[in-house]
Design an enzyme around this catalytic site. Structure first.
Site, PDB file in Angstrom:
ATOM      1  N   GLU A 248      33.487  27.650  45.482  1.00 46.74           N
ATOM      2  CA  GLU A 248      34.392  26.553  45.819  1.00 46.74           C
ATOM      3  C   GLU A 248      34.268  26.158  47.285  1.00 46.74           C
ATOM      4  O   GLU A 248      34.071  27.009  48.158  1.00 46.74           O
ATOM      5  CB  GLU A 248      35.836  26.949  45.501  1.00 46.74           C
ATOM      6  CG  GLU A 248      36.052  27.293  44.032  1.00 46.74           C
ATOM      7  CD  GLU A 248      37.517  27.397  43.663  1.00 46.74           C
ATOM      8  OE1 GLU A 248      38.348  27.551  44.581  1.00 46.74           O
ATOM      9  OE2 GLU A 248      37.826  27.319  42.463  1.00 46.74           O
TER      10      GLU A 248
ATOM     11  N   GLU B 183      43.519  30.705  57.426  1.00 43.35           N
ATOM     12  CA  GLU B 183      42.370  29.852  57.732  1.00 43.35           C
ATOM     13  C   GLU B 183      42.869  28.457  58.067  1.00 43.35           C
ATOM     14  O   GLU B 183      44.010  28.092  57.722  1.00 43.35           O
ATOM     15  CB  GLU B 183      41.393  29.800  56.555  1.00 43.35           C
ATOM     16  CG  GLU B 183      41.953  29.159  55.313  1.00 43.35           C
ATOM     17  CD  GLU B 183      40.969  29.145  54.153  1.00 43.35           C
ATOM     18  OE1 GLU B 183      41.199  28.387  53.187  1.00 43.35           O
ATOM     19  OE2 GLU B 183      39.971  29.893  54.191  1.00 43.35           O
TER      20      GLU B 183
ATOM     21  N   ASN C 263      34.573  32.514  42.783  1.00 41.70           N
ATOM     22  CA  ASN C 263      35.335  33.057  41.662  1.00 41.70           C
ATOM     23  C   ASN C 263      34.371  33.694  40.675  1.00 41.70           C
ATOM     24  O   ASN C 263      33.528  33.007  40.080  1.00 41.70           O
ATOM     25  CB  ASN C 263      36.160  31.964  40.975  1.00 41.70           C
ATOM     26  CG  ASN C 263      37.309  31.502  41.850  1.00 41.70           C
ATOM     27  OD1 ASN C 263      38.032  32.310  42.417  1.00 41.70           O
ATOM     28  ND2 ASN C 263      37.465  30.199  41.985  1.00 41.70           N
TER      29      ASN C 263
ATOM     30  N   HIS D 177      48.742  24.039  45.165  1.00 39.64           N
ATOM     31  CA  HIS D 177      47.392  24.599  45.273  1.00 39.64           C
ATOM     32  C   HIS D 177      46.810  24.964  43.915  1.00 39.64           C
ATOM     33  O   HIS D 177      45.828  25.700  43.838  1.00 39.64           O
ATOM     34  CB  HIS D 177      47.374  25.809  46.207  1.00 39.64           C
ATOM     35  CG  HIS D 177      48.024  25.543  47.529  1.00 39.64           C
ATOM     36  ND1 HIS D 177      47.487  24.679  48.451  1.00 39.64           N
ATOM     37  CD2 HIS D 177      49.184  26.001  48.056  1.00 39.64           C
ATOM     38  CE1 HIS D 177      48.286  24.626  49.513  1.00 39.64           C
ATOM     39  NE2 HIS D 177      49.315  25.415  49.300  1.00 39.64           N
TER      40      HIS D 177
ATOM     41  N   ARG E 137      34.196  34.636  37.661  1.00 38.75           N
ATOM     42  CA  ARG E 137      34.716  34.525  36.292  1.00 38.75           C
ATOM     43  C   ARG E 137      34.502  33.112  35.797  1.00 38.75           C
ATOM     44  O   ARG E 137      33.995  32.244  36.526  1.00 38.75           O
ATOM     45  CB  ARG E 137      36.215  34.835  36.284  1.00 38.75           C
ATOM     46  CG  ARG E 137      37.001  33.960  37.267  1.00 38.75           C
ATOM     47  CD  ARG E 137      38.490  34.129  37.141  1.00 38.75           C
ATOM     48  NE  ARG E 137      39.227  33.508  38.236  1.00 38.75           N
ATOM     49  CZ  ARG E 137      39.522  32.212  38.320  1.00 38.75           C
ATOM     50  NH1 ARG E 137      39.107  31.376  37.384  1.00 38.75           N
ATOM     51  NH2 ARG E 137      40.213  31.738  39.348  1.00 38.75           N
TER      52      ARG E 137
ATOM     53  N   GLU F 166      35.653  30.140  48.601  1.00 39.77           N
ATOM     54  CA  GLU F 166      35.597  31.421  47.899  1.00 39.77           C
ATOM     55  C   GLU F 166      34.615  31.326  46.738  1.00 39.77           C
ATOM     56  O   GLU F 166      34.176  30.239  46.366  1.00 39.77           O
ATOM     57  CB  GLU F 166      36.975  31.801  47.361  1.00 39.77           C
ATOM     58  CG  GLU F 166      37.533  30.792  46.344  1.00 39.77           C
ATOM     59  CD  GLU F 166      38.917  31.146  45.873  1.00 39.77           C
ATOM     60  OE1 GLU F 166      39.110  32.285  45.407  1.00 39.77           O
ATOM     61  OE2 GLU F 166      39.825  30.297  45.957  1.00 39.77           O
TER      62      GLU F 166
ATOM     63  N   LYS G 232      38.503  37.337  49.470  1.00 41.28           N
ATOM     64  CA  LYS G 232      37.993  36.145  50.141  1.00 41.28           C
ATOM     65  C   LYS G 232      37.567  36.458  51.570  1.00 41.28           C
ATOM     66  O   LYS G 232      36.649  35.830  52.113  1.00 41.28           O
ATOM     67  CB  LYS G 232      39.045  35.046  50.104  1.00 41.28           C
ATOM     68  CG  LYS G 232      39.424  34.614  48.684  1.00 41.28           C
ATOM     69  CD  LYS G 232      40.578  33.632  48.680  1.00 41.28           C
ATOM     70  CE  LYS G 232      40.993  33.268  47.254  1.00 41.28           C
ATOM     71  NZ  LYS G 232      41.533  34.404  46.503  1.00 41.28           N
TER      72      LYS G 232
END
Length: 621
Positions: free
Chosen positions: A263, A185, A277, A223, A279, A275, A116
């Site tokens: 995202e 972050e 992903n 999360h 996949r 980030e 990330k």
């Protein structure tokens, strides 16, 4: 042409990929750990290959063993699913080096976006420096640079908690992903009213990139997403266009191919990149429902070199997905284990699961049992359909989050589309307040009594009332009934008439209203419609004598860490961590219930424990 696919994964996603492969005439190969030898994904595949061991590190994270299995089984392609090695560039290269087709993005694209921190740098963004975080920066989020699923993440609201959070996140990330890198972050969720919104992308090898609308995944615990929907409600057209454009830009920046997700955290009318992903996502079915496509089939077509049409199909309607977990939300989301005796949902919704009736929920993997998806012309209809289907579903076995899901879907904040990532922080207590069916114990007792006597239970002479005891929502309930010429009758329950009673169905009439109760019993566990009860022995057992302040293992797991310097005789404060228990790929903190002295610490690091194992004793001062 791909003719045989090995899925380097397990459970629900392996079964879902196999379903598409079968429909496409493609042979399927499963891999399984020893713990998964009898699992559904291993049973439904055409071929299955054993990976010796139980833990992910021994099995599903062993790239060498999986590639070897693919070659041995005669597969010509590998699909990674999600989690495990799905975003591991070295694994993708190993698959390609073995002469197999990789059903995923190029290794270079995975590598560029897998961290990330590197992904943010690629898009001109930068995380905070952990050494420079001050009080004014709080709250912050400590986050694993690799992987996902909420593992290796900690919210820090006090500066004093930052170092322990970094240590805990590194340990959890290293265990889950084999990479302990973390970063910091700003935390924009919860109190800030942030929403988790993402864009599904699909790209081919000919330069076409689709941005397939948006998904809202704001309802999360630890999360990890719980409820997802497409499209994300209530966003301006300008904001959606901005996110879609950035998602396409991110894909083109790394020459991406296949399915992926970008995202964002949406707060204050702005979208903040989180980030990418590389996949397939757990929540991909809602996008499939809205766009009328099969993303797995499209992944296979892209891997075969086929071109996508210039534009994606039009979006239609709304879809909502709920993740059904074997966990107790009211007890800190504690994972549950045991036999899943039955899982069935009404027609009209989609069920993706990796479990069959009678399968055992173990301790080694994620506790998600299934995903239930509803699609309808409007959001209101989709939400209502999903809530109703979950309410009527038969989920017989360990405690699950089913009731929480139903209550969440019917909560005014969600139905109006005003939810954010702090939804459960605000509403968990109310959503998990017990609301058992008051007639459930009576129905359970009447079903249990059916057939106990070869003469139907009735005698010509007056009989003594029968008594049954049940534990329901933490409270004991005693039921009294007796047999009559026309059947069983309840004692002490005025205005209730027993219309019908057998071992699996009880019909009661109260104040002119008839209600049906479907009853199933497995040992001492009784399920009456959506209410679960525990049948208690006729004569109570002597209570297990435990010292006050005893801390018992809430789940099977492994003691992975004991607090530094903590020994018998140490003083501890209320809420102070004593040890960390790892189960189902997550670490759970066992803390002191009150200030006192640690008088017993009978476990050691690395020790496997079962539910109820004594972990420590804190004598209050």
């Amino acid at each position: 042409m791909i003719t045989s696919v090995l899925v380097a994964n397990r459970g629900e996603i392996a079964c879902r990929i196999f379903r598409t492969c079968r429909a496409s005439g493609i042979r399927t190969v499963a891999v399984h750990s020893d713990a998964d030898e009898g699992a559904l994904h291993a049973r439904v595949a055409d071929t299955a290959v054993r990976l010796p061991g139980d833990t992910p590190a021994e099995t599903y994270l062993r790239a060498d063993l999986i590639v070897k299995a693919a070659v041995a089984a005669g597969a010509d392609a590998v699909h990674p699913g999600y989690g495990f090695l799905s975003e591991n560039a070295a694994f993708a290269r190993a698959v390609l080096d073995a002469g197999l087709v990789w059903i995923g993005p190029p290794p270079g694209a995975i590598e560029a976006m897998a961290s990330k921190t590197r992904a943010k740098a690629l898009l001109g963004l930068a995380p905070l420096n952990a050494d420079e975080v001050t009080e004014s920066d709080l709250p912050v989020l400590v986050k694993a640079a690799a992987g996902g699923g909420g593992r290796g993440m900690r919210v820090v609201r006090r500066l004093a908690d930052l170092t322990p959070a970094l240590e805990g996140a590194r340990a959890e990330a290293a265990s889950a992903f084999g990479d302990g890198e973390v970063f910091v972050e700003p935390y924009l969720g919860g109190d800030a009213g942030g929403r988790h919104v993402e864009v599904q992308i699909l790209a081919d090898t000919h330069g076409t990139v689709w941005a397939l609308g948006t998904r809202d995944c704001s309802l999360q615990r630890r999360h990890q997403k719980v409820v997802e929907e497409a499209p994300a409600p209530g966003l301006s057209e300008e904001l959606v266009d901005e996110m879609r454009a950035l998602a396409v830009r991110a894909a083109r920046a790394v020459d991406y191919t296949g399915a992926g997700t970008v995202e964002f955290l949406v707060a204050g009318g702005r979208a903040h990149f989180l980030e990418m992903n590389t996949r397939l996502q757990v929540e991909h079915p809602v996008t499939e429902a809205v766009f009328g496509i099969d993303l797995v089939a499209e992944q296979i077509r892209v891997a075969e070199g086929h071109a996508l049409p210039a534009e994606p199909p039009p979006a239609r309607g709304h879809a909502v997905e709920a993740r059904l977990y074997a966990e107790d939300p009211a007890a800190g989301w504690t994972p549950q284990t045991g036999t899943l005796h039955r899982l069935a949902v009404p027609e009209g919704v989609r069920l993706d699961t990796g479990f069959g009736d009678g399968d055992v929920i173990g301790v080694h993997y994620d506790p998600m049992l299934a995903k239930v998806v509803a699609h309808a012309p409007t959001r209101e209809e989709a939400v209502r359909t999903l809530a109703g289907a979950l309410e009527r579903a038969a989920v017989h076995g360990p405690v699950t989050n089913r009731d929480l899901l139903v209550a969440s879907l019917r909560h005014e904040e969600f139905t109006s589309g005003r939810m954010d990532t702090g939804f459960y922080d605000r509403h968990l207590a109310a959503l998990t307040a017990p609301a058992p069916d008051p007639y459930a114990p009576l129905a359970a007792a009447l079903a249990d009594a059916h057939g106990r006597s070869r003469f139907g239970g009735w005698r010509n002479l007056p009989s003594q009332p029968q008594t049954r005891r049940y534990l329901m929502a933490g409270e004991e309930h005693e039921v009294r009934y007796h047999h009559t010429r026309t059947g069983p009758a309840a004692d002490g329950v005025h205005g209730v008439h027993v219309v019908h009673a057998d071992a699996s169905l009880v019909v009661l009439e109260a104040d002119g209203v008839r209600r049906r109760f479907e009853v199933a019993r497995y040992g001492d566990r009784v399920h009456v419609n959506a209410t679960a009860l525990t049948a208690l022995p006729r004569f109570p057992e002597p209570e297990d004598q435990r010292a006050p302040g005893s801390l018992l293992a809430p789940m099977p797991g492994t003691v992975v860490r004991i607090a530094d310097g903590l020994v018998t005789g140490s003083s501890v404060g209320a809420g102070e961590p004593i040890l960390w228990l790892e189960a189902m790929k997550m670490q759970h903190v066992i803390s002191a219930p009150a200030a006192g002295t640690l008088t017993e610490l009978p476990v050691t690091t690395g020790q496997q424990v079962q539910v109820g194992t004594l972990l420590a004793v804190v004598q209050t001062t």
